[in-house]
Design an enzyme around this catalytic site. Sequence first.
Site, mmCIF file in Angstrom:
data_model
loop_
_atom_site.group_PDB
_atom_site.id
_atom_site.type_symbol
_atom_site.label_atom_id
_atom_site.label_comp_id
_atom_site.label_asym_id
_atom_site.label_seq_id
_atom_site.Cartn_x
_atom_site.Cartn_y
_atom_site.Cartn_z
ATOM 1 C CG HIS A 189 -1.820 1.189 1.273
ATOM 2 N ND1 HIS A 189 -3.137 1.132 0.893
ATOM 3 C CD2 HIS A 189 -1.601 2.490 1.613
ATOM 4 C CE1 HIS A 189 -3.688 2.329 1.006
ATOM 5 N NE2 HIS A 189 -2.785 3.158 1.433
ATOM 6 C CB CYS A 190 2.171 3.298 -2.579
ATOM 7 S SG CYS A 190 3.439 4.556 -2.780
ATOM 8 N N PRO A 191 1.357 5.065 0.384
ATOM 9 C CG PRO A 191 2.444 5.719 2.333
ATOM 10 C CD PRO A 191 2.354 4.626 1.353
#
Lengths: 437, 137
Positions: A189-191
């Site tokens: 999950h890439c913020p």
Amino acid sequence: MHLGESTRECEYSQISTRSSTPMETPYKKKTPKKRKWETFPGRNRFYCDGRIMMAKQTGVFYLTLVLILVTCGLFFTFDCWFLAEQLTPIIPVIGAVLFLFVIGTLLRTSFSDPGVLPRATPDEAADLERQIDVANGSTGYRPPPRTKEVVINGQTVKLKYCFTCKIFRPPRASHCSLCDNCVERFDHHCPWVGNCVGKRNYRFFYMFILSLSFLTVFIFAFVITHIILNSQRIGFLSALKDSPASVLEVVVCFFSVWSIVGLSGFHTYLISSNQTTNEDIKGSWSSKRSKDNYNPYSYGNIFTNCCAALCGPLPPSLIDRRGFIQSDAPQLAPPTNGLPMYGSTQSQQSHKQVNTVDCHLQAKAAHCDCPHNSGVLLQGVAHHTGRGPEPRTEAESHVRARFGAAAARQIHLKARGGGISSSPWSPLQIILMLGLN
Amino acid sequence: IRPDHGFGRISVFIQRDYSSGTICKFQTKFPSELESRLDKQQFEETIQTLNNLYAEAEKLGGSSYLEGCLACLTAYTVFLCMETHYEKVLKKIARYIRDQNEKIYAPRGLLLTDPIERGLRVVEITIFEDRNIGSAR
């Protein structure tokens, strides 16, 4: 033992049972049609009427966008004139192309469906539970973790059961706790992009970080060039005073280069070995685990792995974001005697009552994240708002004769592209009800 | 407790077969609930055809690479004008399932649901119980 209907779950594909009685259906018709994204069970945010899908926390994404826009803006405004005059006008052109590519791939990564797996319908969940044979009727008790083993290319892979989505996760899928979805080929999950990176948007993510590396190095190099050339004419300090924006750009680029280029290198390695970040971090296919451990998904050579990851066919979105939720035919309403459900399949989320239609036409139109499909969508909707159509195919006549109008209607809806809503009764309930009778 | 309209539905779910990896493939094991309704061979043929169609959709080869590269070069705007190869095959699959339902499954009181409507997790076959049989089973 009492059995009950499975229905108070808020999965978006579930038929509404409380309100779709024959009496209330006329009232139901007047309420505006909802699209499926409005009742999506995951923690995602949707924009543009379901066309754009992002994670819940998008703050860092805006930071990324601002950093890129501001740095590039400053570059084009302050440095490009000098460079175009002194060196060549191609420099701003290349810069512009890189910039557009970066923004395009960033938006594509952030806004698209990463490969979310829709949650199981109540029927499916009940069927799985039956197969696993958990013999407890109380709610709230979580049975021990369920796993299934499968042999892929000679390696034993464990498929885990997801309690939230009520499915056995396919290999390489993982449940993202931030978005509360199972995602296929889950990478991370890439913020920074405000979304999960999974099967459907990994290539865009990779293109983004690759092009951003080039852009960062490009801007860094040419801003330094600008300052150096300028300081040869008017001295170093004067050059800095002349274009203070360049200093800011250099600082931003300097810190970005290390992380972005490093990340690109890491993902290049992952792509060439056909691994996900998830697998690499866990060391799933590391030879350190055991001598026989190898990656069963790898195609054997780097070139094929790269091609498969970057140029392979783009799978469609499995969640029908822009499809309409429709109330189903009233005869599918179950007995509302409030009996408790067999097994613990109560959802922990809020109880939203939704109706469903599985619409071929709508699903296909909605799969493409494009505004121009809305015309097709409307046609699809028009098909499915009709009530009680006459049987038009031989299949329908067959079924009508044997099983009555209700079943025939379902066949008709199916043939027209509409779907069967999930039955509120699980197979076991039906069997046991029959037994009790 | 029986519903007023006198018919019930049972769904049988054909799960995914992951033995070949992550490609979309369904198990060809014949479920026992369908034994009285359908030929084993017919069922296997349907599932096998579906598997072949999905394999065609996900195939890696010259044409899919070309499509991927073209898409990348045009910044994926080309998909505003044309369908992806996968979507084309999905339409083919939908047609095939419609055909199968009309010719084979509906006359036997069964209904095949397109797996795409179940997130490509299962092939759902709904069995319609004959109202003539009634509640005494």
